[in-house]
Design a protein around this motif. Sequence first.
Motif, mmCIF file in Angstrom:
data_model
loop_
_atom_site.group_PDB
_atom_site.id
_atom_site.type_symbol
_atom_site.label_atom_id
_atom_site.label_comp_id
_atom_site.label_asym_id
_atom_site.label_seq_id
_atom_site.Cartn_x
_atom_site.Cartn_y
_atom_site.Cartn_z
ATOM 1 N N PHE A 163 10.225 0.178 -0.799
ATOM 2 C CA PHE A 163 10.496 1.572 -1.125
ATOM 3 C C PHE A 163 10.349 1.870 -2.601
ATOM 4 O O PHE A 163 10.631 1.002 -3.438
ATOM 5 C CB PHE A 163 11.930 1.928 -0.736
ATOM 6 N N HIS A 164 9.962 3.082 -2.860
ATOM 7 C CA HIS A 164 10.144 3.722 -4.168
ATOM 8 C C HIS A 164 11.156 4.820 -3.921
ATOM 9 O O HIS A 164 10.843 5.816 -3.273
ATOM 10 C CB HIS A 164 8.820 4.305 -4.689
ATOM 11 N N PHE A 165 12.386 4.576 -4.356
ATOM 12 C CA PHE A 165 13.445 5.556 -4.131
ATOM 13 C C PHE A 165 13.428 6.626 -5.222
ATOM 14 O O PHE A 165 13.236 6.341 -6.400
ATOM 15 C CB PHE A 165 14.819 4.883 -4.132
ATOM 16 N N LEU A 215 0.867 -1.179 0.000
ATOM 17 C CA LEU A 215 0.000 0.000 0.000
ATOM 18 C C LEU A 215 0.907 1.234 0.000
ATOM 19 O O LEU A 215 1.774 1.369 0.870
ATOM 20 C CB LEU A 215 -0.903 0.000 1.239
ATOM 21 N N GLU A 216 0.717 2.091 -0.993
ATOM 22 C CA GLU A 216 1.595 3.250 -1.143
ATOM 23 C C GLU A 216 0.855 4.525 -0.749
ATOM 24 O O GLU A 216 -0.147 4.880 -1.371
ATOM 25 C CB GLU A 216 2.087 3.362 -2.591
ATOM 26 N N HIS A 217 1.318 5.206 0.272
ATOM 27 C CA HIS A 217 0.671 6.465 0.687
ATOM 28 C C HIS A 217 1.284 7.644 -0.069
ATOM 29 O O HIS A 217 2.398 7.552 -0.601
ATOM 30 C CB HIS A 217 0.805 6.677 2.193
ATOM 31 N N LEU A 244 13.195 1.733 -7.683
ATOM 32 C CA LEU A 244 13.306 3.143 -8.024
ATOM 33 C C LEU A 244 11.954 3.578 -8.585
ATOM 34 O O LEU A 244 11.256 2.780 -9.211
ATOM 35 C CB LEU A 244 14.393 3.351 -9.089
ATOM 36 N N ASP A 245 11.582 4.832 -8.335
ATOM 37 C CA ASP A 245 10.378 5.387 -8.970
ATOM 38 C C ASP A 245 10.698 6.837 -9.289
ATOM 39 O O ASP A 245 10.597 7.698 -8.413
ATOM 40 C CB ASP A 245 9.159 5.288 -8.041
ATOM 41 N N GLN A 246 11.143 7.070 -10.482
ATOM 42 C CA GLN A 246 11.635 8.387 -10.869
ATOM 43 C C GLN A 246 11.041 8.798 -12.208
ATOM 44 O O GLN A 246 10.574 7.958 -12.976
ATOM 45 C CB GLN A 246 13.178 8.357 -10.969
ATOM 46 N N VAL A 268 6.998 2.855 1.091
ATOM 47 C CA VAL A 268 7.396 4.246 1.317
ATOM 48 C C VAL A 268 8.023 4.817 0.052
ATOM 49 O O VAL A 268 9.120 4.403 -0.344
ATOM 50 C CB VAL A 268 8.399 4.346 2.484
ATOM 51 N N ASP A 269 7.297 5.720 -0.617
ATOM 52 C CA ASP A 269 7.863 6.466 -1.748
ATOM 53 C C ASP A 269 8.428 7.739 -1.148
ATOM 54 O O ASP A 269 7.702 8.535 -0.554
ATOM 55 C CB ASP A 269 6.773 6.769 -2.786
ATOM 56 N N LEU A 270 9.752 7.957 -1.269
ATOM 57 C CA LEU A 270 10.409 9.062 -0.570
ATOM 58 C C LEU A 270 9.813 10.419 -0.925
ATOM 59 O O LEU A 270 9.836 11.349 -0.126
ATOM 60 C CB LEU A 270 11.915 9.066 -0.852
ATOM 61 N N GLY A 271 9.198 10.516 -2.136
ATOM 62 C CA GLY A 271 8.669 11.812 -2.571
ATOM 63 C C GLY A 271 7.249 12.098 -2.119
ATOM 64 O O GLY A 271 6.669 13.126 -2.480
ATOM 65 N N HIS A 272 6.684 11.221 -1.356
ATOM 66 C CA HIS A 272 5.252 11.329 -1.007
ATOM 67 C C HIS A 272 5.006 11.930 0.370
ATOM 68 O O HIS A 272 3.982 11.624 1.006
ATOM 69 C CB HIS A 272 4.597 9.938 -1.116
ATOM 70 N N HIS A 273 5.922 12.759 0.828
ATOM 71 C CA HIS A 273 5.798 13.367 2.157
ATOM 72 C C HIS A 273 6.019 14.866 2.043
ATOM 73 O O HIS A 273 6.652 15.333 1.092
ATOM 74 C CB HIS A 273 6.846 12.759 3.097
HETATM 75 MN MN MN Z 1 5.808 5.599 -6.262
#
Ligand code: MN
Length: 436
Positions: free
Chosen positions: A286-288, A224-226, A332-334, A259-264
């Motif tokens: 993670f999605h880095f 689950l990706e927030h 990775l998610d870039q 945890v997608d690092l860009g989602h905060h």
């Molecule tokens: Mn993502």
Amino acid sequence: MAQTLTQRSPIDGELVDAENRNRVPALERDYAALGEKLAGVGIDIEAVKREAAGFTVAVPSWGIGTGGTRFARFPGPGEPRNIHDKLADCAVIRQLVRCTSGVSLHFPWDWVDDFAALRDEAEQLGLVFDAVNSNTFSDRPGASLSYKFGSLTHTDPAVRAAAVEHNLACIAAGRVLGSTALTVWVGDGSSFPGQQHFRRSFDRYLESTRAIYAGLPADWRMYLEHKLFEPAFYATVIADWGSSLLAAQALGPQALCLVDLGHHAPTVNIEMIVARLIGCGKLGGFHFNDSKYGDDDLDSGAIQPYRLFLVFNELVDAARDAVPGFAPAYMLDQSHNVTDPIESLMVSAATVQRTYAQALLVDRAALDTYQRDNDALMASQTLKAAFETDVTPIVQRIRLEAGGAIDPLAVYRASDYRRRVAASRPKSTSLGGGIV
Ligand code: MN
Ligand code: LRH
């Protein structure tokens, strides 16, 4: 994964060897010097190398083509036209960097008629399929139902059912591909106060994800990706780790938080969120990427390398403590709007592996003592000492020993791969906005 004769290497092995040969003397010198330095603080460089060599990070299929923003997208030469071109490009990254054999697909963007054939094609390229991603944040051409006002949480049960159906279809496709995880990110939310009922929309999310969860094979995981905001700009149903954790706990043991690092929000302490999720056995992966403002999807470590290090510090600490069930997935998610995506993905994968190697250098016994004695400065210095150690010789040595490139970027540019594929791939004409 050893290189079998049947697997095609898109970059000429002779060129890789020649480029490496030029760099081996300097590497050996730097590696020996680093080995001495680490031995001086009781660290065996070979042990760090062995551990870091085991690190892998999956590449997002949707990051292989040039990305864009809502304003525009500026495709480059040799844009991949379909999943087959994307896999060919992923093979370049894998050949040179040697820690990216996993590819994460996104449906329907990567949907094909024959998934068994796609699996064989990937195998030929030395690739395997990591988590598959569902997409209920955009409509299919000609679809009778729309996700404009949400998907898994839509007020219309028919739209929710369609969204659940799509996720179950992603699982079915993933099973043929050999994947064992489904990532569910929904943009569901509201852009006006009052537009959506906070409690009832969350209840609908649980009802829908339970139906997806029921379709999970026993060996699968559901991530689950927030995400704080976008496309909803007032409230998002799964906006933060708290909502994600509540849902994952309500669903069951196969549901975990991604945890997608860009989602905060920019000021959020992500490494502490990671520690919390580890502590309750719900960290899925993670999605880095990196960011300065919003979900910028920039190259990992490009903006805040110390933040990435502090996340890996928590991961290594958990591994050292043998936290039960701790097995996060790394992806990775870039979105590569102004660079060659292959170059950015190679550099990002190498950066993430490198950051992991730095976190392996933390003197955890000393850190424990400084924490116990509330010696704040020395505790901070202990982390900084690892972060400030240049582990480049270790990750270069890992690539060399695995048959990759000491300097992937130099080899890639020397290979002229981009110009060569541009000759065989028609110039992309889709200039519209959007990430893909
Ligand atoms: Mn993502
Ligand atoms: C949402 C997200 C999600 C993907 C999408 C491409 O912002 O991070 O992981 O589905 O990007």
